[in-house]
Enzyme design. Structure first.
Site, PDB file in Angstrom:
ATOM      1  N   ALA A 199      16.841  37.028 -31.558  1.00  0.00           N
ATOM      2  CA  ALA A 199      15.979  36.301 -30.621  1.00  0.00           C
ATOM      3  C   ALA A 199      16.093  36.801 -29.183  1.00  0.00           C
ATOM      4  O   ALA A 199      15.238  36.495 -28.362  1.00  0.00           O
ATOM      5  CB  ALA A 199      16.285  34.799 -30.679  1.00  0.00           C
ATOM      6  N   ASP A 327      19.112  30.136 -23.463  1.00  0.00           N
ATOM      7  CA  ASP A 327      19.861  30.692 -24.604  1.00  0.00           C
ATOM      8  C   ASP A 327      20.854  29.671 -25.156  1.00  0.00           C
ATOM      9  O   ASP A 327      21.920  30.028 -25.628  1.00  0.00           O
ATOM     10  CB  ASP A 327      20.583  31.999 -24.216  1.00  0.00           C
ATOM     11  CG  ASP A 327      21.174  32.744 -25.413  1.00  0.00           C
ATOM     12  OD1 ASP A 327      20.750  32.470 -26.550  1.00  0.00           O
ATOM     13  OD2 ASP A 327      22.071  33.574 -25.201  1.00  0.00           O
ATOM     14  N   ASN A 415      30.782  29.124 -28.485  1.00  0.00           N
ATOM     15  CA  ASN A 415      29.932  30.119 -29.139  1.00  0.00           C
ATOM     16  C   ASN A 415      30.121  30.035 -30.651  1.00  0.00           C
ATOM     17  O   ASN A 415      30.279  28.945 -31.197  1.00  0.00           O
ATOM     18  CB  ASN A 415      30.204  31.504 -28.543  1.00  0.00           C
ATOM     19  CG  ASN A 415      28.999  32.410 -28.638  1.00  0.00           C
ATOM     20  OD1 ASN A 415      28.588  32.781 -29.739  1.00  0.00           O
ATOM     21  ND2 ASN A 415      28.390  32.743 -27.519  1.00  0.00           N
TER      22      ASN A 415
HETATM   23 CA    CA Z   1      20.962  34.024 -28.184  1.00  0.00          CA
END
Ligand code: CA
Length: 713
Positions: A199, A327, A415
């Site tokens: 993406a 993001d 993450n």
């Molecule tokens: Ca990303």
């Protein structure tokens, strides 16, 4: 998309019986859905998150608070690559199945580390340019005698668990687009589930279920609309026409750039509700002003989505970041658990996630209804959540051309590093971090078929004159921590601060322990109730992956795959040791009383000098910086400081010579090694400007070190 089946199903017909009928038929890696449910995370580690609930909590207690100090190395196995390693090993019937970079698969004797077989999918290294975050792989699925691996170039492959021979291979993506696969497949009821990534570069996300025996596609669920809002003739059509299409305008870069929403990590089977719950990634491009100027929520970006496990039909969704602009993927670990939240403390089945956006969410697993949410660290993009769990955005968080610093940045407050949950302590263990980022709208935004297309400007706040000492000062402001989070009260019970931001995946055990590796190679065991460190070991390499544990013949083993790299290691200029190249990855397995060793890598020092003289005026250098930031930085490092995983351009002999530089960057002479030609995106003038910027960075670094050493004398 046509289904390409290579080799078909190689299962041989059963030979005529030669053994007596009563002899047991030996089955190899005969993992079924029921076996995964019955086993949970105990003697074996049968699926990516340990159990289908993906709690990464083992019931083994042989290694415990009292005995953990006796842990020593049982065996090590050297992986054959120096790129990032993120895999959680699967352990079935005494065999460990683990992956490393470039989607290599290894089968090892789980007691000794002896290699049983190795499989190389022979990826064209040129696809490495499509990998936003290094050519990593997080592991395999094992089911009914086969091992399934998602390959970085978009293939899904089935291997014979006993021999490593390939049974079938399907291409799951349009390979003309910058798709990648880094996530571990999951296997449920004869189906193999796999998503994809890409993406940052411009793709359209989806999750697909394939038949485990044949590789035939069973269903596909798209996460963002068809570019024309027309049906795809897939199971997701119904919810898009009824609900999701209306959350997108008719124009904007999403129409041509795919819209994003990739399902690149978390895919969880909820066997109680017979559904698949998966996490959806960020928008493409990031900047909603470019992606969809109409300003909609853009379903199902940054959402947790549940679909029927059999048919893939939509059940519910919970969107963590409506109209994603930063993001803020919701692909992070999804953990299922029964929490005492009901009337008079009756258990309620919930899904929990700590996505990139910095809030910890608890939602009803059956309905997706928001139960509670709270920030698990500092966030500046939102001031809180409303009663429905929707973020209350801070003023100015939707940046314009003037850059704004925000927490979290695109690396997230958490993450991909797996989170764990200890049901008896009632605690989720989050590998958390504080990595702010300056976001600014990229005035030069245009779709680019190679390189990042986020619509956000990475060069926004980086003057060309910045020096490596500035980077070190900036790094010192980044923080990382392990948080023991109580999802009932939405408060931390304890926190361990780490010396660096990026920190590894987590394992919880009924021995009252929490295991976690760190950027600097230290592997720790903490007391699950208090966070007190009880044991540590230097793994001599980066420790990012989720650890695992298993037991054979009464001996409990603790295992972790190591290796430097992945997005932070490659892009943040963060070397394991800046003066040496990165080391080969390893699988390191411990047991009580183990006496093995991990030898310190013995590599020659990098010669940090260049013969090139600085050249170019300020305009040229600034142009070089802008193109470097857009095209080079995510692999070769911020400020041209490499982590050692990929070449440090400052010290490369190629950088000293304009013709040699052009032959690589423009002509693509190193394409086979993954350095493809950028001739479609950069003019020869741009390419030389990048060289001027890199040479200046090299000269500045040499001057700085010379000054420091003269000061010391
Ligand atoms: Ca990303």
């Amino acid at each position: 998309m046509p289904l390409l089946v290579l080799g078909g199903c190689n299962k041989q017909p059963e030979p005529a019986a030669v053994a007596p009928a009563e002899a047991p038929v030996e089955s190899f890696a005969d993992v079924t859905t029921q076996r995964i449910i019955d086993t949970g995370a105990s003697e074996e580690w049968l699926t990516y998150g340990g159990s289908y609930d993906e709690q990464r909590h083992s019931s083994l207690t042989h290694i415990n608070r009292d005995s953990v100090a006796e842990l020593g190395v049982a065996w090590t196995y050297e992986l054959k690559t120096n790129r990032g390693v993120e895999a959680t090993p699967i352990v079935v019937d005494g065999v460990m199945y683990v992956t490393s970079a470039w989607s290599l698969v290894y089968a090892l004797d789980a007691q000794t580390g002896e290699e049983l077989w190795a499989y190389d999918p022979e990826v064209d290294k040129a696809v490495g340019v499509n990998a936003c975050c290094d050519v990593v792989n997080r592991g395999v699925a094992v089911y009914e005698g086969q091992v399934f691996v998602g390959v970085i170039d978009g293939r899904l492959e089935a291997l014979d668990a006993k021999t490593g021979a390939r049974n079938w291979s399907v291409v799951t993506v349009d390979q003309s687009k910058p798709y990648t696969i880094t996530g571990a497949p999951r296997a449920v009821d004869g189906k193999v589930l796999i998503g994809n990534g890409g993406a940052e570069l411009g793709v359209r996300g989806y999750l697909t279920a394939y038949d485990a025996n044949s590789g035939d596609k069973i269903w596909r669920f798209y996460t963002v609309p068809n570019p024309n809002k027309k049906p795809d003739n897939e199971i997701s059509d119904e919810v898009f026409s009824r609900l999701a299409n209306d959350s997108w305008g008719d124009e904007g870069h999403w129409v041509t750039d795919g819209g994003g929403g990739t399902v690149w990590d978390s895919i969880v089977y909820d066997d109680v509700n017979e559904q698949i719950i998966f996490g959806v990634g960020n928008g493409s491009p990031w900047n909603r002003d470019f992606r969809d100027p109409s300003g909609g929520d853009n379903l199902f970006l940054s959402s947790i989505v549940a679909v029927d496990a059999e048919t893939g039909r939509y059940r519910w969704h919970f969107q963590t970041t409506p109209g994603d602009n930063w993001d803020y993927t919701a692909t992070q670990s999804i953990i299922l658990a029964d929490l005492p939240l009901g009337d008079s403390g009756t258990p309620l089945r919930v899904a929990m996630q700590a996505p990139k956006n910095g809030f910890f969410y608890v939602v009803n697993a059956e309905t997706g209804q928001f139960i509670s949410g709270s920030a698990f660290g500092p966030v500046s993009w939102a001031t809180g959540l409303d009663e429905a769990g929707r973020p209350i955005e801070a003023e100015g968080a939707r940046y314009g051309e003037n850059p704004v610093w925000l927490l979290p940045g695109p690396l997230g407050a958490h993450n991909w590093h797996p989170m764990a949950f200890n049901p008896s302590e009632g605690l989720a263990y989050i590998p958390a971090q504080e990595v702010p980022q300056a976001y600014g709208a990229d005035a030069r935004y245009a779709n680019n078929s190679a390189g990042w297309n986020t619509g956000a400007d990475f060069a926004a706040l980086i003057p060309a004159t910045v020096r490596s000492s500035d980077l070190k000062a900036a790094r010192a402001t980044l923080k990382g921590r392990l948080i023991a989070w109580d999802p009932k009260t939405q408060q931390p019970r304890w926190t361990v601060e780490h010396p660096n931001a990026w920190n590894g995946g987590v394992l919880s055990t009924a021995g009252g322990l929490v295991f976690q590796g760190r950027l600097d190679g230290q592997f720790f065991a903490y007391d699950a109730a208090t966070g007190e460190p009880l044991w540590s070991y230097n793994l001599q390499s980066g420790a990012n992956a989720g650890p695992g544990t298993y037991s054979i013949d009464g001996t409990q083993y603790l295992t972790i795959s190591t290796g430097w790299g992945s997005v932070f290691g490659v892009a943040a200029g963060y070397a394991f040791d800046e003066t040496v190249p990165s080391t080969l990855g390893k699988v390191v397995t411990f047991k009580l009383g183990g006496t093995g060793e991990i030898t310190k890598p013995d590599f020659p020092l990098i010669d940090r000098t260049t013969t090139a003289e600085a050249f170019g005026d300020e305009e040229m250098i600034n142009k070089g910086l802008v193109h470097y930031a857009r095209n080079c930085y995510v692999c070769h490092g911020a400020f041209a400081i490499s982590s050692g995983v990929l070449p440090d351009l400052r010290w490369s002999p190629i950088t000293t010579n304009a013709e040699a530089w052009k032959s690589v960057v423009h002509d693509g002479v190193l394409a086979e090694k993954g350095m493809v030609s950028f001739a479609d995106h950069l003019s020869e003038e741009d390419i030389e400007a990048i060289r001027a910027y890199v040479v200046l960075q090299a000269r500045n670094d040499m001057a700085e070190r010379a000054l420091a050493s003269s000061g010391e004398q």
